[in-house]
Scaffold this motif. Structure first.
Motif, PDB file in Angstrom:
ATOM      1  N   GLN A 182       0.829  -1.198   0.000  1.00 15.62           N
ATOM      2  CA  GLN A 182       0.000   0.000   0.000  1.00 15.62           C
ATOM      3  C   GLN A 182       0.870   1.256   0.000  1.00 15.62           C
ATOM      4  OE1 GLN A 182      -2.906  -0.048   3.139  1.00 15.62           O
ATOM      5  NE2 GLN A 182      -3.586  -2.144   2.672  1.00 15.62           N
ATOM      6  N   ALA A 183       1.966   1.209   0.740  1.00 19.98           N
ATOM      7  CA  ALA A 183       2.873   2.359   0.790  1.00 19.98           C
ATOM      8  C   ALA A 183       3.487   2.628  -0.580  1.00 19.98           C
ATOM      9  CB  ALA A 183       3.970   2.115   1.827  1.00 19.98           C
ATOM     10  N   ILE A 184       3.826   1.558  -1.282  1.00 19.51           N
ATOM     11  CA  ILE A 184       4.403   1.707  -2.616  1.00 19.51           C
ATOM     12  C   ILE A 184       3.400   2.328  -3.575  1.00 19.51           C
ATOM     13  CG2 ILE A 184       5.219   0.397  -4.624  1.00 19.51           C
ATOM     14  CD1 ILE A 184       6.543  -1.532  -2.604  1.00 19.51           C
ATOM     15  N   ARG A 185       2.145   1.929  -3.447  1.00 23.04           N
ATOM     16  CA  ARG A 185       1.098   2.470  -4.307  1.00 23.04           C
ATOM     17  C   ARG A 185       0.970   3.987  -4.173  1.00 23.04           C
ATOM     18  NH1 ARG A 185      -0.731  -0.141  -8.723  1.00 23.04           N
ATOM     19  NH2 ARG A 185      -1.101  -2.343  -8.301  1.00 23.04           N
ATOM     20  N   LYS A 186       1.296   4.512  -3.016  1.00 22.83           N
ATOM     21  CA  LYS A 186       1.157   5.943  -2.764  1.00 22.83           C
ATOM     22  C   LYS A 186       2.396   6.736  -3.156  1.00 22.83           C
ATOM     23  CE  LYS A 186      -2.108   5.332   1.052  1.00 22.83           C
ATOM     24  NZ  LYS A 186      -2.370   5.592   2.492  1.00 22.83           N
ATOM     25  N   MET A 187       3.471   6.054  -3.526  1.00 22.24           N
ATOM     26  CA  MET A 187       4.685   6.756  -3.937  1.00 22.24           C
ATOM     27  C   MET A 187       4.507   7.385  -5.314  1.00 22.24           C
ATOM     28  SD  MET A 187       7.694   4.113  -2.771  1.00 22.24           S
ATOM     29  CE  MET A 187       7.829   3.552  -1.076  1.00 22.24           C
ATOM     30  N   LYS A 188       5.246   8.463  -5.546  1.00 21.75           N
ATOM     31  CA  LYS A 188       5.176   9.147  -6.835  1.00 21.75           C
ATOM     32  C   LYS A 188       6.575   9.568  -7.265  1.00 21.75           C
ATOM     33  CE  LYS A 188       2.915  12.968  -9.286  1.00 21.75           C
ATOM     34  NZ  LYS A 188       1.974  14.126  -9.159  1.00 21.75           N
ATOM     35  N   LEU A 189       6.908   9.244  -8.504  1.00 21.13           N
ATOM     36  CA  LEU A 189       8.212   9.592  -9.066  1.00 21.13           C
ATOM     37  C   LEU A 189       8.031  10.754 -10.045  1.00 21.13           C
ATOM     38  CD1 LEU A 189      11.212   8.378  -9.061  1.00 21.13           C
ATOM     39  CD2 LEU A 189      10.598   7.477 -11.302  1.00 21.13           C
ATOM     40  N   GLU A 190       8.828  11.798  -9.865  1.00 19.32           N
ATOM     41  CA  GLU A 190       8.781  12.956 -10.762  1.00 19.32           C
ATOM     42  C   GLU A 190      10.186  13.250 -11.281  1.00 19.32           C
ATOM     43  OE1 GLU A 190       6.543  16.453  -9.728  1.00 19.32           O
ATOM     44  OE2 GLU A 190       5.522  15.385  -8.113  1.00 19.32           O
ATOM     45  N   LYS A 191      10.269  13.526 -12.565  1.00 23.09           N
ATOM     46  CA  LYS A 191      11.555  13.853 -13.176  1.00 23.09           C
ATOM     47  C   LYS A 191      11.760  15.358 -13.164  1.00 23.09           C
ATOM     48  CE  LYS A 191      14.301  12.882 -17.336  1.00 23.09           C
ATOM     49  NZ  LYS A 191      14.280  12.243 -18.684  1.00 23.09           N
ATOM     50  N   LEU A 192      12.944  15.798 -12.727  1.00 15.67           N
ATOM     51  CA  LEU A 192      13.247  17.221 -12.724  1.00 15.67           C
ATOM     52  C   LEU A 192      13.489  17.712 -14.148  1.00 15.67           C
ATOM     53  CD1 LEU A 192      15.618  17.577  -9.637  1.00 15.67           C
ATOM     54  CD2 LEU A 192      13.124  17.628  -9.734  1.00 15.67           C
ATOM     55  N   GLU A 193      13.186  18.978 -14.375  1.00 14.42           N
ATOM     56  CA  GLU A 193      13.345  19.561 -15.709  1.00 14.42           C
ATOM     57  C   GLU A 193      14.802  19.970 -15.926  1.00 14.42           C
ATOM     58  OE1 GLU A 193      10.542  22.639 -16.373  1.00 14.42           O
ATOM     59  OE2 GLU A 193       8.800  21.371 -15.979  1.00 14.42           O
ATOM     60  N   LEU A 194      15.607  18.991 -16.289  1.00 15.44           N
ATOM     61  CA  LEU A 194      17.024  19.203 -16.574  1.00 15.44           C
ATOM     62  C   LEU A 194      17.322  18.607 -17.939  1.00 15.44           C
ATOM     63  CD1 LEU A 194      18.425  18.078 -13.099  1.00 15.44           C
ATOM     64  CD2 LEU A 194      18.287  20.428 -13.923  1.00 15.44           C
ATOM     65  N   SER A 195      18.146  19.283 -18.712  1.00 12.87           N
ATOM     66  CA  SER A 195      18.450  18.794 -20.051  1.00 12.87           C
ATOM     67  C   SER A 195      19.676  17.896 -20.088  1.00 12.87           C
ATOM     68  CB  SER A 195      18.662  19.983 -21.003  1.00 12.87           C
ATOM     69  OG  SER A 195      19.740  20.811 -20.560  1.00 12.87           O
ATOM     70  N   LEU A 196      20.537  17.991 -19.067  1.00 10.90           N
ATOM     71  CA  LEU A 196      21.815  17.281 -19.113  1.00 10.90           C
ATOM     72  C   LEU A 196      21.832  15.994 -18.289  1.00 10.90           C
ATOM     73  CD1 LEU A 196      24.248  20.347 -18.791  1.00 10.90           C
ATOM     74  CD2 LEU A 196      23.429  19.219 -20.878  1.00 10.90           C
ATOM     75  N   GLN A 197      20.944  15.869 -17.298  1.00 12.60           N
ATOM     76  CA  GLN A 197      20.975  14.708 -16.422  1.00 12.60           C
ATOM     77  C   GLN A 197      19.567  14.218 -16.127  1.00 12.60           C
ATOM     78  OE1 GLN A 197      23.979  14.681 -13.204  1.00 12.60           O
ATOM     79  NE2 GLN A 197      24.193  16.874 -13.554  1.00 12.60           N
ATOM     80  N   LEU A 254      11.360  11.305  -5.484  1.00 10.16           N
ATOM     81  CA  LEU A 254      10.436  10.226  -5.154  1.00 10.16           C
ATOM     82  C   LEU A 254       9.783  10.568  -3.824  1.00 10.16           C
ATOM     83  CD1 LEU A 254       9.206   7.431  -5.721  1.00 10.16           C
ATOM     84  CD2 LEU A 254      11.144   6.437  -4.491  1.00 10.16           C
ATOM     85  N   SER A 255       8.463  10.680  -3.819  1.00 12.56           N
ATOM     86  CA  SER A 255       7.723  10.976  -2.595  1.00 12.56           C
ATOM     87  C   SER A 255       7.259   9.679  -1.942  1.00 12.56           C
ATOM     88  CB  SER A 255       6.533  11.878  -2.896  1.00 12.56           C
ATOM     89  OG  SER A 255       5.642  11.259  -3.804  1.00 12.56           O
ATOM     90  N   PHE A 256       7.317   9.634  -0.616  1.00 18.40           N
ATOM     91  CA  PHE A 256       6.886   8.458   0.137  1.00 18.40           C
ATOM     92  C   PHE A 256       6.457   8.903   1.528  1.00 18.40           C
ATOM     93  CE2 PHE A 256      11.231   9.122   1.274  1.00 18.40           C
ATOM     94  CZ  PHE A 256      11.409   8.632   2.557  1.00 18.40           C
ATOM     95  N   SER A 257       5.900   7.984   2.313  1.00 23.16           N
ATOM     96  CA  SER A 257       5.442   8.280   3.667  1.00 23.16           C
ATOM     97  C   SER A 257       4.512   9.489   3.663  1.00 23.16           C
ATOM     98  CB  SER A 257       6.635   8.535   4.600  1.00 23.16           C
ATOM     99  OG  SER A 257       6.208   8.670   5.944  1.00 23.16           O
ATOM    100  N   CYS A 258       3.485   9.433   2.825  1.00 23.37           N
ATOM    101  CA  CYS A 258       2.592  10.580   2.635  1.00 23.37           C
ATOM    102  C   CYS A 258       1.416  10.545   3.616  1.00 23.37           C
ATOM    103  CB  CYS A 258       2.054  10.612   1.211  1.00 23.37           C
ATOM    104  SG  CYS A 258       3.351  10.784  -0.044  1.00 23.37           S
TER     105      CYS A 258
END
Length: 238
Positions: free
Chosen positions: A82-97, A102-106
């Motif tokens: 259930q904890a994994i289901r609530k996690m969210k991955l967001e990519k930063l707006e960077l052109s080189l890397q 990753l958000s967790f424990s919400c």
């Protein structure tokens, strides 16, 4: 969901590095129908090896064993799937890397956040605890990134904080201000905007409040021609 104590999250920072040289985060060459199917199919925590996240058209795999922060959090959680289901991955707006938050424990619209890099030598780093991610701002040469987080105070005022991270040396950087400038960091004042002036200076615009409380903030919001203060902070790179 059971909350992780603040002192334990501080322990996370210390244990965030892994001695293994394998990558903690990789991109898959396929798209899974279920972004966290590997974790969902695991019967217990010992069987959890990695989590799959779908970001746009990419499949991102996070190796839990190479990410001690997540491993310890999930190990202590009563319901890790259930904890994994609530996690969210967001990519930063960077052109080189390729760098992700990753958000967790919400809970109550607030989460803890770690910063992830695909490079095997740049391990997961905890950057915020029980806050909400607003935006990221890269420096002109993309060697640093400023991460804007907010917390809503008891009176629902959006109090802000800024974390500046060197993404080349992979370490947090200190932020300093002039002696006469007010202390607006660490969730003590609302931010209106954040702007890099150069590689060592960053400007934060704030509402011109008597005090950072609801009454003063409401008066400022309702006033015509709201006055704004801009404070320039220096980034300590040494």
């Amino acid at each position: 969901m059971r909350k992780i104590p603040a002192f334990f999250l501080l322990f996370f920072i210390i244990t965030a590095c892994s001695d293994d040289n394998e990558e903690a985060i990789t991109k898959a060459d396929y798209i899974s129908e279920d972004p966290v199917n590997a974790a969902e199919n695991a019967k217990d925590m010992d069987a959890l090896e990695y989590i799959e996240f779908q970001h746009n058209e990419e499949q991102i795999i996070v190796d839990i064993s190479k990410t001690p922060i997540l491993h310890e959090f999930l190990r202590m959680h009563q319901h890790p799937q259930q904890a994994i289901r609530k996690m969210k991955l967001e990519k930063l707006e960077l052109s080189l890397q390729d760098i992700y938050t990753l958000s967790f424990s919400c809970g109550n619209e607030s989460c803890s956040y770690i910063l992830l890099h695909q490079n095997q030598n740049k391990q997961a780093s905890l950057v915020a605890d029980m806050a909400r991610f607003v935006s990221s701002y890269s420096s002109p040469d993309e060697s640093k990134v400023a991460l804007h987080f907010i917390r809503h105070g008891a009176e629902t005022i959006p109090l802000s904080s800024l974390v500046v991270f060197d993404i080349v040396e992979w370490k947090p950087l200190s932020i300093t201000k002039g002696e006469t400038a007010p202390n607006i960091l660490n969730y003590s004042w609302p931010f209106l905007s954040v702007e890099w002036l150069d590689e060592k200076n960053i400007a934060i615009a704030i509402p011109d409040l008597i005090e950072p409380n609801k009454e003063s903030y409401d008066e400022w919001t309702m006033a015509e021609g709201n006055s704004v203060n801009t404070i320039v902070f220096q980034i300590e790179t040494e």
